[in-house]
Design a protein around this motif. Structure first.
Motif, mmCIF file in Angstrom:
data_model
loop_
_atom_site.group_PDB
_atom_site.id
_atom_site.type_symbol
_atom_site.label_atom_id
_atom_site.label_comp_id
_atom_site.label_asym_id
_atom_site.label_seq_id
_atom_site.Cartn_x
_atom_site.Cartn_y
_atom_site.Cartn_z
ATOM 1 N N LEU A 211 -40.630 109.267 52.218
ATOM 2 C CA LEU A 211 -41.391 108.022 52.256
ATOM 3 C C LEU A 211 -40.478 106.805 52.319
ATOM 4 C CD1 LEU A 211 -44.119 108.805 49.586
ATOM 5 C CD2 LEU A 211 -44.259 109.065 52.054
ATOM 6 N N SER A 215 -44.468 102.556 51.097
ATOM 7 C CA SER A 215 -45.321 103.638 51.564
ATOM 8 C C SER A 215 -45.614 104.583 50.406
ATOM 9 C CB SER A 215 -44.660 104.416 52.704
ATOM 10 O OG SER A 215 -44.470 103.602 53.834
ATOM 11 N N TYR A 217 -48.028 108.476 49.465
ATOM 12 C CA TYR A 217 -48.902 109.529 49.949
ATOM 13 C C TYR A 217 -49.895 109.889 48.854
ATOM 14 C CZ TYR A 217 -46.650 113.062 47.086
ATOM 15 O OH TYR A 217 -46.194 113.777 46.013
ATOM 16 N N VAL A 236 -50.660 109.528 54.361
ATOM 17 C CA VAL A 236 -49.495 108.672 54.151
ATOM 18 C C VAL A 236 -49.850 107.266 54.618
ATOM 19 C CG1 VAL A 236 -47.066 108.272 54.669
ATOM 20 C CG2 VAL A 236 -47.937 110.612 54.498
#
Length: 401
Positions: A211, A215, A217, A236
């Protein structure tokens, strides 16, 4: 006699304290609300398998948790101290394992560390570990033979590693798959470790995502499920943040699938109407109007649009988005929705409508395969004093066992 007066007084104080506690609790209970789930329609005979969890403000600036079924309501304030300590707050699936395999399950009540199929229960821990720990503790219960196997598996040390925590456990044959979030000095990764039970070691590991900054997930599989799932599905997101307001905007969104046994990874095509800024962060994001439900080899994209619910089925094996299907809703039902829930492999929502006005809620459970409402029930609030306001009762989750 004088030498006994101190323990006598101490015993009397303890006795009076407990008496006051239980009398006060009994009197307070008379003022607390009771809930009842009344079935209106039930196409697939699931009423007996429904469980609703929530909490309410008890009038003393604190919250009571409850569990509601078609049979009765369990108020956690009625439970004894030891009952609360003994995993009374466990997820319904975990609680069933604790009831059936109490010896094996001692100290193993975290849902994300468990896997169950017809022949076994698998536990992998610890939930989190930092630098220098580097091992998985694996416990396997053979349900047929009632035999337990315990294995310690070493994890290779990595440069820059800080800590990890376990997201999901799956198993197939002699392999156990452990999905983890790994944190390093330069970022975060989503990993999967393959453990061979016979060799008692990690035989493979893969990095599914690295990542970048801003960002994150989120795993989209139903959090309550501890059964076999052929696919792990996750999203994501990359965000852009306004430094002045602190508000964020999703600038990119990808939903991906990972086939547990083959290791095949794919990017999923999103429905054209999918708004990346209002989809559910996870299965417990009850206020989002966009949701995901993973069932067998399908992911269902669910969108609440005005007076209907749109369902897009996506076949994970064929990597194919199906045609949208619509479920119409009465305007009052649609406008009154107060929460959405992934009910096992189905989808449900609660709306604040009913013959008793705002003192009643309705539960609707959707059959995703047939795109129809399969269950409707009234959640009636009784025995509530006039100070018990409706918005002080909240619903947190719905399960179908």
């Amino acid at each position: 006699m004088k030498k006994y007066w101190k323990p006598i007084i101490l015993f009397a104080i303890i006795l009076v304290t407990f008496s006051i506690y239980y009398v006060y609790g009994a009197l307070a209970k008379e003022e607390l609300p009771e809930l009842e789930l009344v079935t209106v329609s039930d196409k697939n005979n699931i009423a007996e398998n429904i469980t609703i969890e929530g909490n309410y403000e008890n009038g003393r600036m604190s919250w009571n948790e409850f569990k509601l079924t078609a049979q009765d309501m369990m108020d956690y304030s009625d439970l004894g101290y030891l009952e609360r300590l003994n995993n009374s707050y466990s997820h319904v699936n975990t609680a069933k394992l604790i009831e059936d395999y109490r010896g094996f399950m001692r100290g193993k009540n975290e849902r994300e560390l468990l896997y169950e199929d017809e022949g076994r229960v698998v536990y992998v821990g610890p939930y989190s570990q930092g630098k220098g720990k580097n091992k998985f503790e694996v416990a396997i219960l053979d349900k047929v033979k009632n035999e337990e196997k315990d294995v310690t598996v070493k994890i290779a040390e990595e440069a820059g590693f800080e800590y990890m925590y376990i997201e999901e456990i799956q198993a197939a044959g002699d392999k156990i798959y452990v999905f983890t979030s790994n944190y390093y000095r330069d970022g975060e990764q989503l990993r999967v470790y393959e453990i061979d039970i016979n060799e008692e070691k990690i035989t493979d590991q893969k990095t599914l995502e690295i990542l970048p900054a801003d960002s994150y997930y989120s795993i989209l599989n139903n959090f309550g499920n501890i059964k076999e799932e052929p696919y792990l599905v996750y999203k994501v997101e990359e965000n852009k943040w306004d430094e002045e307001t602190g508000e964020g905007e999703v600038i990119s969104l990808e939903v991906k699938s990972y086939h547990v046994q083959s290791g095949e990874q794919r990017t999923i095509t999103l429905p054209p109407e999918w708004d990346k800024n209002i989809d559910a962060n996870n299965m417990y994001d009850v206020h989002s109007s966009n949701h995901y439900v993973i069932k067998d080899e399908f992911i269902y994209f669910i969108i609440h649009v005005e007076d209907r619910i749109d369902i897009y089925p996506y076949h994970l094996e064929k990597n194919e988005l199906g045609e949208v299907r619509h479920i119409p809703l009465e305007p009052t039902v649609s406008e009154g929705v107060v929460g959405y829930f992934a009910a096992g492999e189905d989808f449900s929502f609660i709306s604040s409508v009913g013959e008793n006005g705002s003192n009643q809620r309705k539960l609707f459970i959707i059959d995703l395969d047939n795109a129809e409402i399969q269950y409707e029930g009234d959640i009636k609030i009784t025995n509530a004093n006039r100070e018990m306001l409706p918005y002080l009762i909240e619903f947190n989750d719905v399960y179908i066992d």
